[in-house]
Design a protein around this motif. Structure first.
Motif, PDB file in Angstrom:
ATOM      1  N   ARG A  43       0.586  -0.788  -0.098  1.00  0.00           N
ATOM      2  CA  ARG A  43      -0.238   0.280  -0.017  1.00  0.00           C
ATOM      3  C   ARG A  43       1.007   1.399   0.309  1.00  0.00           C
ATOM      4  NH1 ARG A  43      -5.277  -1.372   4.396  1.00  0.00           N
ATOM      5  NH2 ARG A  43      -5.665  -3.174   3.094  1.00  0.00           N
ATOM      6  N   ALA A  59      -9.048   6.069  -2.316  1.00  0.00           N
ATOM      7  CA  ALA A  59      -7.645   5.056  -1.040  1.00  0.00           C
ATOM      8  C   ALA A  59      -5.982   6.217  -0.882  1.00  0.00           C
ATOM      9  CB  ALA A  59      -7.299   4.000  -1.479  1.00  0.00           C
ATOM     10  N   CYS A  60      -5.361   6.313  -1.390  1.00  0.00           N
ATOM     11  CA  CYS A  60      -3.885   7.161  -0.598  1.00  0.00           C
ATOM     12  C   CYS A  60      -3.717   8.531  -0.969  1.00  0.00           C
ATOM     13  CB  CYS A  60      -3.445   6.263  -2.852  1.00  0.00           C
ATOM     14  SG  CYS A  60      -2.586   5.053  -2.780  1.00  0.00           S
ATOM     15  N   TRP A 114      -8.825   0.029  -2.311  1.00  0.00           N
ATOM     16  CA  TRP A 114      -7.511   0.681  -2.309  1.00  0.00           C
ATOM     17  C   TRP A 114      -6.596   0.263  -3.341  1.00  0.00           C
ATOM     18  CZ3 TRP A 114      -4.266   3.210   0.528  1.00  0.00           C
ATOM     19  CH2 TRP A 114      -5.114   3.280   2.226  1.00  0.00           C
TER      20      TRP A 114
END
Length: 322
Positions: A43, A59-60, A114
């Motif tokens: 991730r 998500a980031c 993600w």
């Protein structure tokens, strides 16, 4: 000044002068290794590849909003310095991806979107991106069938009895540790959890890699929108962001990213020597053992000075009583 007093004063000065050195040495933690899973990409590496200042995936973006950009520049530093195999004891449920570190808390966000690497059951070649190689053991675990990616990752979600890969002291080549494993039958979105426990130090490193079996995974809304495909940072991205990192790339001895155990040319940044090379202190464990030797020497000096100080004081007191 009487001779006894001069000796006592000298001993006192020696003790006072050495004591801070001992405290400093004992307080210094062994130097850190560095790395994160490169394939399937972790991730933190995925978000770093998107760009810390302007990530592309939702998500980031959320990870940066929660924990800031520094965590992404420090992508190779998710670690516990004194883990010594006590991973479950030290890392609480819901904080596995950050290894319990508040600096990386954005990586623990419970969401199904993600970016993920598409995989299938069967043999798999794992590539662990390493910027400071060390001897140790890698174990990679996978979530159990039925895992809900929209919930926080807990230890019970992992099949701890059957790691998909286990390897000790693999060779580092081209900036990666490469080793084989076997992915079991799974469906949909899953998480691979990698633990790298050093054998030359109690330090351990951790990473979460999102994967999807059987095609594109669904997005965070649970609908048909696919989560983005994951991609690892390029060598150019890693080198360009090294100056923003607070952890050392290729260096050891402290947490100053600008120092290293040996001179490394700018063009060689983040290119570790192959495992087994004697000139690389990181690989042989010289960084941590050297620290312990220094601690022992400083402690011995302090104890000697303290003994001399107490002996002279006792003699001086006895002389006064006479």
């Amino acid at each position: 000044m009487p001779a006894r007093r001069r000796v006592a004063t000298a001993a006192s000065v020696a003790f006072v002068g050495v004591a801070p050195l001992v405290l400093t040495a004992l307080g210094a933690a062994p130097a850190a290794a560095h790395g994160s899973m490169g394939d399937p990409v972790s991730r933190v590496s995925q978000c770093y590849a998107e760009g810390p200042e302007s990530p592309k995936s939702d998500a980031c973006k959320a990870a940066v909003a929660a924990g800031g950009t520094q965590a992404l520049y420090d992508w190779n530093g998710i670690r516990i310095g004194d883990a010594a195999g006590r991973h479950q004891e030290l890392i609480p449920d819901g904080k596995l991806c950050s290894a319990g570190s508040d600096a990386f808390k954005g990586l623990d966000l419970a969401r199904a979107d993600w970016p993920a690497t598409a995989v299938s059951s069967g043999s798999y070649t794992f590539k662990y991106r390493v910027t400071a190689p060390h001897k140790g053991t890698f174990k990679v675990y996978i979530t159990k069938e039925g895992f809900d990616p929209a919930k926080s990752l807990a230890w019970d979600d992992l099949d701890l009895q059957n790691p998909v890969a286990t390897v000790t002291d693999p060779a580092a080549s081209g900036g990666f540790y490469t080793f084989s494993g076997t992915l079991p039958k799974r469906s949909g979105k899953q998480v691979l959890y990698a633990v790298w426990q050093r054998s030359d130090s109690p330090e351990a490193f951790y990473s979460c890699s999102d994967v999807t079996f059987g095609g594109a995974s669904t997005g965070g809304d649970g609908g048909s929108t696919p989560a983005p495909s994951a991609s690892a940072p390029s060598e150019e991205q890693i080198e360009d962001g090294a100056d923003e990192s607070t952890v050392e790339h290729n260096g050891h001895g402290d947490q100053d990213a600008s120092t290293s155990a040996e001179p490394v040319a700018k063009t060689e940044a983040n290119q570790p020597k192959a495992a087994g090379t004697t000139e690389n202190l990181a690989e042989t464990g010289g960084d941590s053992s050297t620290s312990y030797i220094a601690m022992g020497g400083a402690a011995a000096l302090a104890l000697g000075a303290a003994a001399l100080f107490m002996s002279v004081r006792r003699r001086a007191t006895d002389g006064t009583r006479r």
